[in-house]
Motif scaffolding. Sequence first.
Motif, PDB file in Angstrom:
ATOM      1  N   GLU A   1      -6.177   8.915  -2.951  1.00  0.00           N
ATOM      2  CA  GLU A   1      -4.746   9.010  -2.662  1.00  0.00           C
ATOM      3  C   GLU A   1      -4.116   7.647  -2.400  1.00  0.00           C
ATOM      4  N   GLU A   2      -4.876   6.726  -1.841  1.00  0.00           N
ATOM      5  CA  GLU A   2      -4.331   5.418  -1.503  1.00  0.00           C
ATOM      6  C   GLU A   2      -4.285   4.527  -2.748  1.00  0.00           C
ATOM      7  N   VAL A   3      -3.150   3.853  -2.948  1.00  0.00           N
ATOM      8  CA  VAL A   3      -3.005   2.990  -4.118  1.00  0.00           C
ATOM      9  C   VAL A   3      -2.347   1.676  -3.716  1.00  0.00           C
TER      10      VAL A   3
ATOM     11  N   ILE B   1       0.850  -1.186   0.000  1.00  0.00           N
ATOM     12  CA  ILE B   1       0.000   0.000   0.000  1.00  0.00           C
ATOM     13  C   ILE B   1       0.885   1.234   0.000  1.00  0.00           C
ATOM     14  N   SER B   2       0.546   2.180  -0.856  1.00  0.00           N
ATOM     15  CA  SER B   2       1.291   3.427  -0.913  1.00  0.00           C
ATOM     16  C   SER B   2       0.295   4.560  -1.168  1.00  0.00           C
ATOM     17  N   ASP B   3       0.827   5.730  -1.460  1.00  0.00           N
ATOM     18  CA  ASP B   3      -0.024   6.864  -1.808  1.00  0.00           C
ATOM     19  C   ASP B   3       0.645   7.645  -2.934  1.00  0.00           C
ATOM     20  N   ARG B   4      -0.107   8.522  -3.539  1.00  0.00           N
ATOM     21  CA  ARG B   4       0.399   9.212  -4.720  1.00  0.00           C
ATOM     22  C   ARG B   4       1.664  10.018  -4.425  1.00  0.00           C
ATOM     23  N   GLN B   5       1.692  10.709  -3.311  1.00  0.00           N
ATOM     24  CA  GLN B   5       2.857  11.546  -3.004  1.00  0.00           C
ATOM     25  C   GLN B   5       4.115  10.707  -2.834  1.00  0.00           C
ATOM     26  N   SER B   6       3.980   9.564  -2.195  1.00  0.00           N
ATOM     27  CA  SER B   6       5.127   8.672  -2.021  1.00  0.00           C
ATOM     28  C   SER B   6       5.615   8.149  -3.368  1.00  0.00           C
TER      29      SER B   6
END
Length: 306
Positions: free
Chosen positions: A167-169, A117-122
């Motif tokens: 945001e969560e991907v 799990i990550s997010d767009r900014q990361s």
Amino acid sequence: MKILVLYGGRSVERDVSLVSGKACAEALENKGHQVTLFDLQEGVPALLADLQAERPDVVFNALHGRWGEDGNVQGLLNLMEVPYTHSGLLASALAMDKVMAKRLFAEAGLRCPEGLISDRQSLLAGDPVPRPFVVKPVREGSSMGVVIVRHGDNDLPFSKQEWGFGEEVLVEPYIQGRELTVAVMEDQPLAVTELRPRQGFYDYEAKYTDGKTDHLVPAPVDPAIYDQAMDMALAAHRALGCRGVSRADFRFDDRAEAGEAGGLYLLEVNTQPGMTPLSLVPEQAAHCGIPFPELVHWLAEHAQCD
């Protein structure tokens, strides 16, 4: 039976649902049922009023994506005590949440691509895994928002303001090879189809545009791989607690046939498969000798609440 067909809605898959709903309504009418169509875009209060006025014997759920495929409308129909087609609240919610579904598949011994799990900014700050990798919204269907990040890619869709998928991907390694899919009808896997997009990967456009993808059924793979895909699809259907019809999607790294590293990977399970003229479940059912009106009639007959 008096059957209310739910279709349309407000998800990004609205257009596909409109086609599915109309096709199912026509098939049900041809089987002698009394059918009305309801577009969920009109809102929940209007649906409640319609259910109370019409008092249908069954709701045929032809919705796709959020609100229709994620447990929301299933919960409402449970409260109204109106039987409905396809999977119930819990199975629908679990299948739509790719992270939770992967956990259940792992517990059932089914191999999936390892994900994080990550997010767009990361992601914009740096690659979390070596390229190529796949970025997916956690809770969408029909390959909506899916991006394959390859070596040399710089202009990435999820970096744009109009991304629109949260945001969560979920990030997974890209599995090279072939696209396979298996429909399950109650406790019976139907067939294995290989999908060969004529350009790019099997995205939303390739799924729903005539001539964009070749469907090969039965899939031209080794019989052992064919049987493994059928068994895995049924196991995934059961792991989530699905009912009615579901469809499991796979990537097959065909280097395995040459004795190299590879194999069959379960990607996800769709609890509300498309019912359009280009859809895979009706195609596999026809391959097994089940015409489209019989498939839709069977779904209506097996409707229930949780």
